[in-house]
Design a protein around this motif. Sequence first.
Motif, PDB file in Angstrom:
ATOM      1  N   THR A  93       0.829  -1.200   0.000  1.00  0.00           N
ATOM      2  CA  THR A  93       0.000   0.000   0.000  1.00  0.00           C
ATOM      3  C   THR A  93       0.864   1.251   0.000  1.00  0.00           C
ATOM      4  O   THR A  93       2.008   1.241   0.474  1.00  0.00           O
ATOM      5  N   GLU A  94       0.299   2.332  -0.517  1.00  0.00           N
ATOM      6  CA  GLU A  94       0.908   3.661  -0.417  1.00  0.00           C
ATOM      7  C   GLU A  94      -0.152   4.589   0.128  1.00  0.00           C
ATOM      8  O   GLU A  94      -1.201   4.786  -0.492  1.00  0.00           O
ATOM      9  N   ILE A  95       0.105   5.154   1.309  1.00  0.00           N
ATOM     10  CA  ILE A  95      -0.917   5.954   1.994  1.00  0.00           C
ATOM     11  C   ILE A  95      -0.281   7.239   2.494  1.00  0.00           C
ATOM     12  O   ILE A  95       0.403   7.248   3.527  1.00  0.00           O
ATOM     13  N   ARG A  96      -0.516   8.324   1.765  1.00  0.00           N
ATOM     14  CA  ARG A  96       0.038   9.614   2.149  1.00  0.00           C
ATOM     15  C   ARG A  96      -1.038  10.673   2.355  1.00  0.00           C
ATOM     16  O   ARG A  96      -0.738  11.790   2.749  1.00  0.00           O
ATOM     17  N   THR A  97      -2.289  10.314   2.063  1.00  0.00           N
ATOM     18  CA  THR A  97      -3.421  11.210   2.315  1.00  0.00           C
ATOM     19  C   THR A  97      -4.582  10.376   2.851  1.00  0.00           C
ATOM     20  O   THR A  97      -4.591   9.150   2.716  1.00  0.00           O
ATOM     21  N   LEU A  98      -5.565  11.052   3.424  1.00  0.00           N
ATOM     22  CA  LEU A  98      -6.748  10.354   3.920  1.00  0.00           C
ATOM     23  C   LEU A  98      -7.478   9.648   2.782  1.00  0.00           C
ATOM     24  O   LEU A  98      -7.865   8.475   2.913  1.00  0.00           O
ATOM     25  N   ASP A  99      -7.680  10.346   1.666  1.00  0.00           N
ATOM     26  CA  ASP A  99      -8.399   9.737   0.546  1.00  0.00           C
ATOM     27  C   ASP A  99      -7.672   8.495   0.041  1.00  0.00           C
ATOM     28  O   ASP A  99      -8.294   7.476  -0.273  1.00  0.00           O
ATOM     29  N   GLN A 100      -6.354   8.591  -0.033  1.00  0.00           N
ATOM     30  CA  GLN A 100      -5.556   7.436  -0.433  1.00  0.00           C
ATOM     31  C   GLN A 100      -5.739   6.307   0.571  1.00  0.00           C
ATOM     32  O   GLN A 100      -5.853   5.137   0.204  1.00  0.00           O
ATOM     33  N   GLY A 101      -5.760   6.662   1.850  1.00  0.00           N
ATOM     34  CA  GLY A 101      -5.924   5.659   2.893  1.00  0.00           C
ATOM     35  C   GLY A 101      -7.244   4.924   2.787  1.00  0.00           C
ATOM     36  O   GLY A 101      -7.297   3.697   2.905  1.00  0.00           O
TER      37      GLY A 101
END
Length: 247
Positions: A93-101
């Motif tokens: 996973t790549e999670i750098r923003t809430l929407d991405q999360g």
Amino acid sequence: MSGGRGAGSLRVVSLVPSLTEAVAVTRPGVLVGVTDWCSHPAGLDATRIGGTKNPDVVAIAGLRPDLVVANEEENRAADLDALRAAGLEVLVTEIRTLDQGIGELARVLAACGEPRRPRWLEEAESAWASVTPIGELTAVVPIWRRPWMVLGRDTFAGDLLARFGVRNLYAEHPERYPRIPLDALRATGPDLVVLPDEPYRFTHDDGPEAFPGTAAALVDGRMLTWYGPSLAEAPRALARALRAAHR
């Protein structure tokens, strides 16, 4: 999935505490291996396979997982390559923003056999959609001391704070977690210093004293940095901490 098993008999190893909680709450019983740092949910029954930065590749392969879930920031590329070389499927996973999360959580849970978005994920998305800024505030966000390190660019925690109107003064720094001398941090003149209790455990007696005259918001690190079921309660918890500091 590798191994040809049905969703009901999937075997999953999680190398990320946040993802561990999300999978365990949503798909009870599929986790066969988790890291030593996976503390939620309480009483998790799964083999411990080392840390996020030093997982035991041999032990993981011995668990015969259909899937290993990981994160590009939490886990090292060399370890993930070793797992793939052992014939294991790795979802990174790549999670750098809430929407991405939100999107990545849905992807992980679908890969773990969840046919639809769980209620907690819907509740989290709804809770964050109704967040209102507490004002236009600047902040520095230390995550370590000795040496001092702060949130820099493109961080999940920084995106959450921005939704409350809190602007990270190092959001444009070329590094994601830069080391900044304390004098330089003070010199930025932030409205707030935001002090989470992980990875470094800042407390009332350890952290605020380094920023005399600056309001200090002590926040639950899980609310600020974890992407999982805690996202549903994080807006309320973070708003409470930020408002208490800004009074």
